[in-house]
Design an enzyme around this catalytic site. Sequence first.
Site, short mmCIF file in Angstrom:
data_model
loop_
_atom_site.label_atom_id
_atom_site.label_comp_id
_atom_site.label_asym_id
_atom_site.label_seq_id
_atom_site.Cartn_x
_atom_site.Cartn_y
_atom_site.Cartn_z
N HIS A 145 54.83 38.01 -29.13
CA HIS A 145 54.89 37.85 -30.59
C HIS A 145 54.82 36.38 -30.99
O HIS A 145 54.27 36.05 -32.04
CB HIS A 145 56.17 38.46 -31.16
CG HIS A 145 56.11 39.93 -31.38
ND1 HIS A 145 55.17 40.54 -32.18
CD2 HIS A 145 56.90 40.93 -30.90
CE1 HIS A 145 55.37 41.84 -32.18
NE2 HIS A 145 56.41 42.11 -31.41
N GLU A 171 58.34 40.26 -26.41
CA GLU A 171 58.83 39.36 -27.47
C GLU A 171 58.12 38.01 -27.44
O GLU A 171 57.78 37.45 -28.49
CB GLU A 171 60.34 39.20 -27.39
CG GLU A 171 61.13 40.48 -27.59
CD GLU A 171 60.69 41.30 -28.79
OE1 GLU A 171 60.35 40.71 -29.84
OE2 GLU A 171 60.68 42.54 -28.69
N CYS A 223 57.03 49.08 -31.11
CA CYS A 223 57.32 47.80 -31.74
C CYS A 223 57.86 48.06 -33.15
O CYS A 223 57.35 48.93 -33.86
CB CYS A 223 56.03 46.98 -31.81
SG CYS A 223 56.22 45.37 -32.57
#
Length: 183
Positions: free
Chosen positions: A158, A155, A111
């Site tokens: 997140h 993603e 990441c």
Amino acid sequence: MLTMKDIIRDGHPTLRQKAAELELPLTKEEKETLIAMREFLVNSQDEEIAKRYGLRSGVGLAAPQINISKRMIAVLIPDDGSGKSYDYMLVNPKIVSHSVQEAYLPTGEGCLSVDDNVAGLVHRHNRITIKAKDIEGNDIQLRLKGYPAIVFQHEIDHLNGVMFYDHIDKDHPLQPHTDAVEV
């Protein structure tokens, strides 16, 4: 131009917040942010530009990683020889269905917001369907499998304040789950 100094690192509180849904149409500033996120990925995958600006290569970036707690992601996965590449800027993405079968990367995940290598397998759904809006507010539906499915799930996590290492089994970090597919 976004650089590594714009990307917040593990431990920053924004990375643990649930990001806000965006109202459409996007503002000019929101559109510019999403375009800059994609541009970072393009630049990070260009060897010369990445070296010049000290960029770590990435295939995905979520707005919370640049300290903007809004539900926007950019994904840029180059063609791996299969003839398929993925280039998306998505607003308010949601996983609307997924397989029971899991998949994982044998090398684990990395990441841009995590500087250290974190050892362990990250089990995710092997197949997913995503619904989202594009930068102009048009409906998008994606059916993804394998590596692209893993990237999009990373993603979208997140946006929900979840980091990839939250999925690693603390007791057996390198043990694949039964029936999980290695990607």
